[in-house]
Design an enzyme around this catalytic site. Structure first.
Site, PDB file in Angstrom:
ATOM      1  N   LYS A   1       0.851  -1.211   0.000  1.00 31.54           N
ATOM      2  CA  LYS A   1       0.000   0.000   0.000  1.00 31.54           C
ATOM      3  C   LYS A   1       0.877   1.249   0.000  1.00 31.54           C
ATOM      4  O   LYS A   1       0.633   2.196  -0.747  1.00 31.54           O
ATOM      5  CB  LYS A   1      -0.910   0.009   1.238  1.00 31.54           C
ATOM      6  CG  LYS A   1      -2.117  -0.913   1.100  1.00 31.54           C
ATOM      7  CD  LYS A   1      -2.867  -1.091   2.405  1.00 31.54           C
ATOM      8  CE  LYS A   1      -3.941  -2.166   2.242  1.00 31.54           C
ATOM      9  NZ  LYS A   1      -4.537  -2.582   3.516  1.00 31.54           N
TER      10      LYS A   1
ATOM     11  N   GLN B   1      -4.855  -1.219   9.708  1.00 28.16           N
ATOM     12  CA  GLN B   1      -4.796  -2.560   9.128  1.00 28.16           C
ATOM     13  C   GLN B   1      -5.445  -3.575  10.078  1.00 28.16           C
ATOM     14  O   GLN B   1      -5.085  -3.638  11.254  1.00 28.16           O
ATOM     15  CB  GLN B   1      -3.326  -2.933   8.854  1.00 28.16           C
ATOM     16  CG  GLN B   1      -3.136  -4.242   8.141  1.00 28.16           C
ATOM     17  CD  GLN B   1      -3.685  -4.244   6.712  1.00 28.16           C
ATOM     18  OE1 GLN B   1      -3.476  -3.314   5.951  1.00 28.16           O
ATOM     19  NE2 GLN B   1      -4.395  -5.297   6.358  1.00 28.16           N
TER      20      GLN B   1
ATOM     21  N   ASP C   1     -11.252   3.254   4.282  1.00 29.55           N
ATOM     22  CA  ASP C   1     -11.693   1.860   4.206  1.00 29.55           C
ATOM     23  C   ASP C   1     -13.226   1.771   4.174  1.00 29.55           C
ATOM     24  O   ASP C   1     -13.786   0.726   3.848  1.00 29.55           O
ATOM     25  CB  ASP C   1     -11.182   1.077   5.433  1.00 29.55           C
ATOM     26  CG  ASP C   1     -10.068   0.100   5.078  1.00 29.55           C
ATOM     27  OD1 ASP C   1      -9.904  -0.205   3.876  1.00 29.55           O
ATOM     28  OD2 ASP C   1      -9.375  -0.362   6.005  1.00 29.55           O
TER      29      ASP C   1
END
Ligand code: NDP
Length: 296
Positions: free
Chosen positions: A54, A98, A121
């Protein structure tokens, strides 16, 4: 094989190019650099790989990448303090924590502490509610990427029968919501669904997000249907591991009209959509026009 292969890798490259072009424009016209902060707690090997890639792709499209690596024993208070700092930091437009988090940390509490405008997200309860009521929100990356592939392949989706297998908050539920918002007739299946093959057989669109290697076989697929295989499963084969989807590729591809491969299908779209969400969040934060084609 009759199915057309939906090349997610190639489509993801076009999404990243669109993001990079918009990022270049933001810098040239406004002196703004979108920034993505990724928080990793602990040393989970798969998460470390994801976070590294990422960060690399964020920099490749011209955005700023901020990585925060915390030890597995980090307290909830310390993690919340970091999120508070990132919420207040004007150079950070997207924040991603994460998952999974170590067991002593409450993921819901942590996710809902992120400023919803920076929740790239799309897991914050406010964004879930906005998506559920058809309002502008941050949309979870994997379902957004899957929707982009479907629209690109099929054009308008209105009226199509869509069957989503898997009801997780990360993939299945937001996928069903996006398809419903596009006026599909949506059925959301899970481990308690009765006679799953019969239900799947009526679908024009099948999205498999289960986590069971090769579960969906060709005899479940209506001829000509479009199959989006979200699953990423590691299977051992001759001393090596291989990635396979939730769909048995050979038998499904013999019946479907189109299918995403694993790897090279939905996977690359997920990171591309994370970058897309970050540039969108940056534009919204600065009251600027959003890039076209990167939101639902
Ligand atoms: P979860 O484990 O959170 O959810 C799995 C879902 O599948 C659950 O709703 C479960 O039902 C359902 N399920 C399990 N067994 C069956 C069965 N036999 N029949 C029907 N439904 C079943 O997984 P995720 O949604 O997080 O991920 C799903 C897959 O997608 C995984 O392989 C994951 O690795 C992959 N993935 C891929 C991404 C990408 O970028 N391509 C991103 C995220 C995930 P129930 O709710 O009843 O338990």
């Amino acid at each position: 094989m009759t199915a057309q292969i939906i090349d997610g890798k190639a489509f993801a490259a076009t999404v990243r190019a669109k993001v990079a072009a918009h990022v270049a424009g933001l810098l040239a016209s406004h002196g703004i650099i979108p920034g993505l902060a990724v928080v990793l707690v602990g040393e989970d090997p798969a998460s470390q790989v994801y976070v590294r890639s990422k960060g690399k792709m964020t920099v490749e499209v011209g955005m700023a990448s901020f990585e925060h690596r915390l030890t597995a024993s980090t307290s909830e208070a310390d993690l919340m303090a970091l999120i508070d700092d990132l919420n207040k930091d004007d150079t950070v437009h997207g924040i991603l924590v994460q998952l999974p988090l170590p067991g002593h940390l409450n993921a819901n509490l942590v996710i809902n502490a992120i400023d919803p405008a920076k929740d790239v997200d799309g897991f914050h309860i406010l964004n879930v509610g906005l998506l559920g009521t058809g309002q502008k929100s941050m949309v979870p990356c994997t379902p957004l990427g899957s929707l982009m592939l479907l629209r690109d392949h099929l054009g308008p989706l209105a009226g199509l029968e869509a069957v989503v297998i898997g009801r997780s908050n990360i993939v299945g539920k937001p996928m069903a919501q996006l398809l419903l918002n596009d006026s599909c007739t949506v059925t959301l299946c899970h481990s308690r669904t009765r006679d799953l093959p019969r239900v799947v057989r009526r679908a024009d669109i099948v999205v498999a997000a289960v986590g069971r290697a090769g579960m969906v076989t060709g005899d479940w697929i209506k001829p000509g249907a479009t199959v989006i295989d979200v699953g990423i499963n590691r299977v051992a084969e001759g001393g090596k591991t291989r990635l396979v989807g939730d769909c048995d590729f050979a038998s499904c591809a013999a019946v479907a009209g189109a299918i995403t491969p694993v790897p090279g299908g939905v996977g690359p779209m997920t990171i591309a959509c994370l970058l897309a969400n970050t540039v969108t969040a940056c534009c919204r934060a600065n009251g600027l026009a959003e890039p076209e084609g990167l939101t639902p």
